[in-house]
Design a protein around this motif. Structure first.
Motif, short mmCIF file in Angstrom:
data_model
loop_
_atom_site.label_atom_id
_atom_site.label_comp_id
_atom_site.label_asym_id
_atom_site.label_seq_id
_atom_site.Cartn_x
_atom_site.Cartn_y
_atom_site.Cartn_z
N ILE A 37 9.42 -38.31 -16.43
CA ILE A 37 9.63 -37.19 -15.51
C ILE A 37 10.00 -35.96 -16.32
CG2 ILE A 37 11.19 -36.35 -13.69
CD1 ILE A 37 11.21 -39.19 -12.58
N PRO A 38 9.47 -34.80 -15.96
CA PRO A 38 9.70 -33.59 -16.77
C PRO A 38 11.17 -33.30 -16.98
CG PRO A 38 8.00 -33.19 -15.12
CD PRO A 38 8.58 -34.54 -14.82
N GLU A 39 11.46 -32.73 -18.14
CA GLU A 39 12.83 -32.35 -18.47
C GLU A 39 13.35 -31.35 -17.44
OE1 GLU A 39 15.45 -30.77 -22.30
OE2 GLU A 39 13.25 -30.89 -22.42
N GLY A 40 14.59 -31.54 -17.03
CA GLY A 40 15.20 -30.66 -16.06
C GLY A 40 15.07 -31.12 -14.62
N VAL A 41 14.21 -32.13 -14.40
CA VAL A 41 14.04 -32.71 -13.06
C VAL A 41 14.81 -34.03 -13.02
CG1 VAL A 41 12.43 -33.63 -11.36
CG2 VAL A 41 11.79 -31.64 -12.74
N SER A 42 15.68 -34.20 -12.07
CA SER A 42 16.49 -35.41 -11.98
C SER A 42 15.72 -36.52 -11.27
CB SER A 42 17.80 -35.14 -11.24
OG SER A 42 18.51 -36.35 -11.05
N GLU A 43 15.78 -37.70 -11.84
CA GLU A 43 15.17 -38.87 -11.21
C GLU A 43 15.82 -39.19 -9.87
OE1 GLU A 43 14.22 -38.91 -15.49
OE2 GLU A 43 16.03 -38.52 -14.31
N TYR A 44 17.08 -38.82 -9.70
CA TYR A 44 17.72 -38.96 -8.38
C TYR A 44 16.93 -38.18 -7.33
CZ TYR A 44 22.29 -41.07 -9.62
OH TYR A 44 23.29 -41.91 -9.99
N ASP A 45 16.51 -36.96 -7.68
CA ASP A 45 15.80 -36.11 -6.74
C ASP A 45 14.43 -36.69 -6.41
OD1 ASP A 45 18.01 -34.63 -7.37
OD2 ASP A 45 16.93 -32.83 -7.96
N VAL A 46 13.76 -37.25 -7.43
CA VAL A 46 12.43 -37.86 -7.21
C VAL A 46 12.57 -39.10 -6.32
CG1 VAL A 46 10.42 -38.89 -8.30
CG2 VAL A 46 11.57 -36.97 -9.40
N ALA A 47 13.57 -39.94 -6.62
CA ALA A 47 13.79 -41.14 -5.81
C ALA A 47 14.14 -40.76 -4.38
CB ALA A 47 14.90 -42.00 -6.42
N GLY A 48 14.91 -39.71 -4.21
CA GLY A 48 15.22 -39.22 -2.87
C GLY A 48 13.98 -38.76 -2.15
N GLY A 49 13.08 -38.09 -2.89
CA GLY A 49 11.83 -37.67 -2.29
C GLY A 49 10.98 -38.84 -1.83
N LEU A 50 10.95 -39.89 -2.62
CA LEU A 50 10.18 -41.08 -2.24
C LEU A 50 10.80 -41.77 -1.03
CD1 LEU A 50 9.36 -42.59 -5.75
CD2 LEU A 50 7.82 -41.36 -4.22
N ARG A 51 12.11 -41.73 -0.94
CA ARG A 51 12.79 -42.34 0.22
C ARG A 51 12.73 -41.45 1.46
NH1 ARG A 51 15.86 -46.71 -0.24
NH2 ARG A 51 16.33 -47.57 -2.29
N GLY A 52 12.55 -40.16 1.23
CA GLY A 52 12.56 -39.24 2.36
C GLY A 52 13.95 -38.85 2.80
N LYS A 53 14.94 -39.14 1.97
CA LYS A 53 16.32 -38.79 2.28
C LYS A 53 17.15 -38.86 1.00
CE LYS A 53 17.55 -43.53 3.62
NZ LYS A 53 18.09 -44.38 4.70
N PRO A 54 18.29 -38.20 0.97
CA PRO A 54 19.08 -38.19 -0.26
C PRO A 54 19.73 -39.53 -0.57
CG PRO A 54 20.26 -37.06 1.50
CD PRO A 54 18.88 -37.38 2.03
N ILE A 55 19.92 -39.78 -1.85
CA ILE A 55 20.66 -40.95 -2.31
C ILE A 55 22.14 -40.59 -2.31
CG2 ILE A 55 21.13 -42.42 -4.31
CD1 ILE A 55 18.18 -42.15 -5.03
N ASP A 56 22.96 -41.45 -1.74
CA ASP A 56 24.40 -41.21 -1.73
C ASP A 56 25.00 -41.54 -3.09
OD1 ASP A 56 24.41 -40.35 0.88
OD2 ASP A 56 25.14 -42.25 1.72
N VAL A 57 25.74 -40.60 -3.65
CA VAL A 57 26.39 -40.80 -4.94
C VAL A 57 27.88 -40.49 -4.80
CG1 VAL A 57 24.30 -40.31 -6.27
CG2 VAL A 57 25.89 -38.44 -5.72
N VAL A 58 28.65 -41.08 -5.69
CA VAL A 58 30.08 -40.77 -5.81
C VAL A 58 30.32 -40.30 -7.23
CG1 VAL A 58 30.86 -42.38 -4.03
CG2 VAL A 58 30.56 -43.20 -6.37
#
Length: 500
Positions: A238-259
């Motif tokens: 994944i390109p530098e500066g793009v978070s895999e969290y954001d990509v995974a959230g896009g695939l899920r269609g909703k944000p991933i909950d993090v603490v």
């Protein structure tokens, strides 16, 4: 030669897309286990030892796509209730893992994934919450003891136990603040120390260099048990500066909950199973390995890598360690990589202006890197050579490639028998083989001379095989002895029962 693929399979295999529903049916690893059980593809084994038996069983099931996933419980000497899950990417559950109908074959699944995966085009940032199951148990200071978990000794000649194989590191760029997830193996050194292997040029390596230049240790959190989709994203380019969290959230269609992790403040999944938090000191190097790597061979003895001083460990009740140890090829790891990488080889070729590319496959037997296959509709003399050279040096192909075989569109390039047959009957070694020198190798390359590995001269050579029917006398090439599509269809309708 190309086998018949019906309905949605044919549409997706051609890369033309479909109206297939995409939905990730699980939130965390426990939901994934429920879905795998629903498919009838999970087995439970109690009492297997971490010293040998879990690794033995994992190796056995890893090579067969039809073998089940296995959940090991009641591991002698381990924390009560702790478990190890292996072989997640096989059978119909690999489709479920990526969120697609379970009746798709591997080519259709691969192209379906490419249709919905856009790297940095559809991003949904994670959502920070106050608490989550990952904080059900917390170890700090003298209470830290990583040896309570059922970490297997995966391969007979490994240099130790590897707690991180189905894992990903979470790091933050000290200059931009961007969060990166990357999958790197993790060796258990003692109760509160682990060693990791990060290849040069990877994002975690770049982050570490920045921290070191500031005379600082690098904060890191490592998820060694978590949901499979986020783990898969941690292994994507994944390109530098793009978070895999954001990509995974896009695939899920909703944000991933993090603490927020309690020591470094790094965002960790609220529903993860086990998370290790600490700091990496680039100046503190210790032996790491040997380890049975993705090439199907062990890493060299004497390798040293940075260690991580562990300052906190978080885990759920009855935690699950996710195992994804590579084995002799082909294996689970190479099945996974072939499916998520192959369609992007085609996209790279098209982006470079290579016309007429009909199919690509990053073969399992080569760990999805060493053997690449390309099918084209020939349009001019030199077309196959162009496709082969670009394939070996493009973004998908550049790392550790060995062979590229380019052939005609009548060949099913995902079928190794058909591919090798085409190379044997359409390519002349003196006329149709090109060599490239100075390609980008990896430390794990078994053919890399030890003295070159020692000084960091990580280069290799590649072979480009033009296995297309010779363009300038294609009309005179002997006819292939195979039934027509109509004849094959009628044969299967009348005599298909003979193959049952």
């Amino acid at each position: 030669m190309v086998g018949e693929i019906a309905g949605a399979e044919a549409r997706l295999a051609s890369g033309k897309g479909s109206n297939l529903k995409h939905q990730i049916p699980y939130e965390d690893l426990r939901d994934w286990i429920t879905e795998a059980e629903r498919l009838g593809e999970l087995r439970h084994i109690n009492g297997a030892s971490w010293q040998e038996e879990i690794g033995m069983a994992a190796e056995l099931v890893s090579h067969d796509d039809g073998a089940p996933s296995v959940l090991f419980g009641k591991v002698p000497g381990a924390l009560k209730g702790s478990r190890v899950l292996v072989n997640i990417f096989g059978g119909r559950r690999k489709n479920m893992t990526l969120g697609f109908p379970t009746d798709l074959g591997k080519v259709a699944l691969s192209n379906a994934f490419a249709d919905i995966y856009h790297g940095n085009e559809k991003l949904i940032a994670p959502r920070t919450v106050e608490d989550g199951p990952i904080f059900e148990n917390v170890m700090r200071g003298n209470d830290i003891n990583l040896e309570i978990f059922p970490t297997p000794h995966w391969h007979e000649n490994d240099g130790g136990r590897y707690i991180g194989t189905g894992c990903y590191h979470i790091t933050r760029d000290p200059e931009t603040g961007s969060i990166n997830l990357g999958s790197y193996r993790l060796m258990l050194k003692d109760k509160n120390t682990v060693a990791h292997n990060v290849l040069p040029g990877r994002h975690a390596d770049l982050h570490l260099k920045k921290y070191t230049a500031r005379a600082e240790r690098m904060p890191v959190a490592i998820v060694v048990g978590g949901d499979p989709l986020t783990f898969i994203m941690g292994g994507r380019d994944i390109p530098e500066g793009v978070s895999e969290y954001d990509v995974a959230g896009g695939l899920r269609g909703k944000p991933i909950d993090v603490v927020s992790a309690k020591v470094t403040g790094l965002p960790i999944p609220a529903n993860a199973e086990i998370v290790i938090e600490g700091y990496v000191d680039a100046n503190r190097m210790e032996p790491e390995g040997p380890f049975g790597d993705w090439t199907g061979t062990y890493t060299e003895k004497g390798r040293v890598n940075p260690v991580i001083d562990v300052e906190a460990v978080y885990y759920r009740n009855d935690p699950i360690l996710l195992g994804f140890a590579p084995q002799r090829l082909p294996d689970e790891y190479s099945r996974f990589r072939a499916i998520v990488r192959s369609p992007f080889l085609k996209k790279d070729l098209e982006a470079a202006g290579v016309p007429g590319v009909t199919a690509t496959w990053c073969h399992e037997v080569g760990g999805s890197r060493m053997l690449l296959a390309v099918a084209i509709e020939q349009r001019y003399v030199g077309h196959a050579r162009q496709a082969g050279h670009v394939a070996s040096m493009c973004r998908t192909g550049v790392d550790a490639n060995r062979w590229v075989i380019v052939t005609d569109s009548d060949v099913d390039v995902t079928n190794l028998d058909e591919l090798i047959y085409a190379a044997l009957t359409r390519a002349d070694p003196a006329e149709d083989f090109d060599l490239i020198r100075g390609g980008k190798a990896q430390k794990s390359d078994p053919r890399l001379p030890p003295w070159e590995r020692e000084v960091g001269n990580l280069v290799n050579s590649r072979m480009i095989i033009d296995a297309c029917i010779p363009y300038h006398w294609r009309d005179d090439f002997p006819e292939i002895n195979q039934p027509s599509a109509d004849s094959l269809k009628r044969a299967r309708e009348k005599f298909g029962h003979l193959l049952d």
